[in-house]
Scaffold this active site. Structure first.
Site, PDB file in Angstrom:
ATOM      1  N   ASP A 184       2.202 -11.357   7.724  1.00 46.89           N
ATOM      2  CA  ASP A 184       1.825  -9.829   7.430  1.00 46.89           C
ATOM      3  C   ASP A 184       0.157  -9.894   7.588  1.00 46.89           C
ATOM      4  O   ASP A 184      -0.461 -10.622   7.227  1.00 46.89           O
ATOM      5  CB  ASP A 184       2.278  -9.231   6.235  1.00 46.89           C
ATOM      6  CG  ASP A 184       1.843  -9.942   4.956  1.00 46.89           C
ATOM      7  OD1 ASP A 184       0.606  -9.764   4.408  1.00 46.89           O
ATOM      8  OD2 ASP A 184       2.691 -10.870   4.575  1.00 46.89           O
ATOM      9  N   GLU A 242       1.633  -3.396  -5.917  1.00 54.91           N
ATOM     10  CA  GLU A 242       0.833  -4.596  -6.672  1.00 54.91           C
ATOM     11  C   GLU A 242      -0.504  -3.917  -7.118  1.00 54.91           C
ATOM     12  O   GLU A 242      -0.671  -2.943  -7.495  1.00 54.91           O
ATOM     13  CB  GLU A 242       0.389  -5.387  -5.396  1.00 54.91           C
ATOM     14  CG  GLU A 242      -0.676  -4.713  -4.441  1.00 54.91           C
ATOM     15  CD  GLU A 242      -1.216  -5.683  -3.350  1.00 54.91           C
ATOM     16  OE1 GLU A 242      -2.184  -6.397  -3.561  1.00 54.91           O
ATOM     17  OE2 GLU A 242      -0.706  -5.704  -2.164  1.00 54.91           O
TER      18      GLU A 242
END
Length: 228
Positions: free
Chosen positions: A26, A117
């Site tokens: 990613d 996150e």
């Protein structure tokens, strides 16, 4: 049409028998120059690309990355970096959908990924209680599902999930799990998931960005991209 969660159950079951995996990675604007042809020749087959953040930021490299990944033969999808304290889940899901986070059953497009996150500001949970965070996530997921027929992948770490959702166990039957753990084993998963779909196992993929491993074989990954 089968739900993505039910597809992922089959993926996990098959993967446990065959011990299959597919390499991926990613990326975001922090990796402006990616050699996708080299990544493909090295065996990577999927890439997840940052598209948006909150309701005000579009990653400036998304379009270029997405086009080049497509041309190189990758299964690819976009991800949204969540800011749950700044606007509703629905508002952020719609922003993501409008700027690269959509899905189509073409066999090469992954449903979007919701990146949950620790807040860059240092306020780990963006000022939300665990119950408010769970409501926010549901708002995002349901909005995305209404628009695409698919639930987005959820990216998180076990520690964030425990802290910011109270280790809520209600999402495993909706969204496939992309778990972040930089170690030799995946470790304890967030509550609600008995398996992971993708494991982000380090932050130094050889082609740039973070290294990911899909928990299944290529045909199973293609099924997720088809939504069938």
């Amino acid at each position: 049409m089968k739900s993505l969660a039910s597809i992922a159950v089959g993926v996990a079951a098959l993967a446990s028998v065959a011990n299959a995996s597919v390499k991926g990675f990613d990326i975001s604007n922090y990796q402006p120059n990616v050699d996708f042809a080299k990544a493909y020749s090295d065996g990577a087959r999927f890439v997840i690309i940052k598209a948006t953040e909150g309701t005000t930021y579009i990653d400036p490299t998304f379009s270029d990355h997405y086009t080049k990944a497509t041309n190189a033969g990758f299964i690819r999808g976009g991800y949204h970096f969540a800011h749950p304290g700044s606007s509703s889940g629905a508002a952020q899901a719609n922003y993501f959908l409008q700027h690269g986070g959509g899905w189509s059953s073409d066999g090469i497009t992954l449903p979007g990924m919701l990146d949950l996150e620790y807040a860059p500001s240092g306020d780990s949970c963006y000022g939300l209680s665990a119950s408010a965070m769970v409501s926010w996530i549901n708002d995002f997921l349901n909005t995305y599902h209404a628009a695409t027929s698919q639930y987005p992948l959820i990216y998180t770490s076990t520690s964030w999930w425990q802290l910011c959702t109270g280790n809520n166990g209600s999402f495993g039957n909706k969204s496939p799990l992309v778990v972040a753990r930089y170690a030799s084993s995946v470790g304890t998963l967030p509550n609600g998931w008995s398996y992971y779909t993708i494991w982000q196992n380090n932050d130094a993929a050889p082609w740039g960005g973070d290294s990911d491993v899909f928990n299944g074989d290529l045909s199973q990954l293609q099924k997720i991209a088809r939504g069938s």
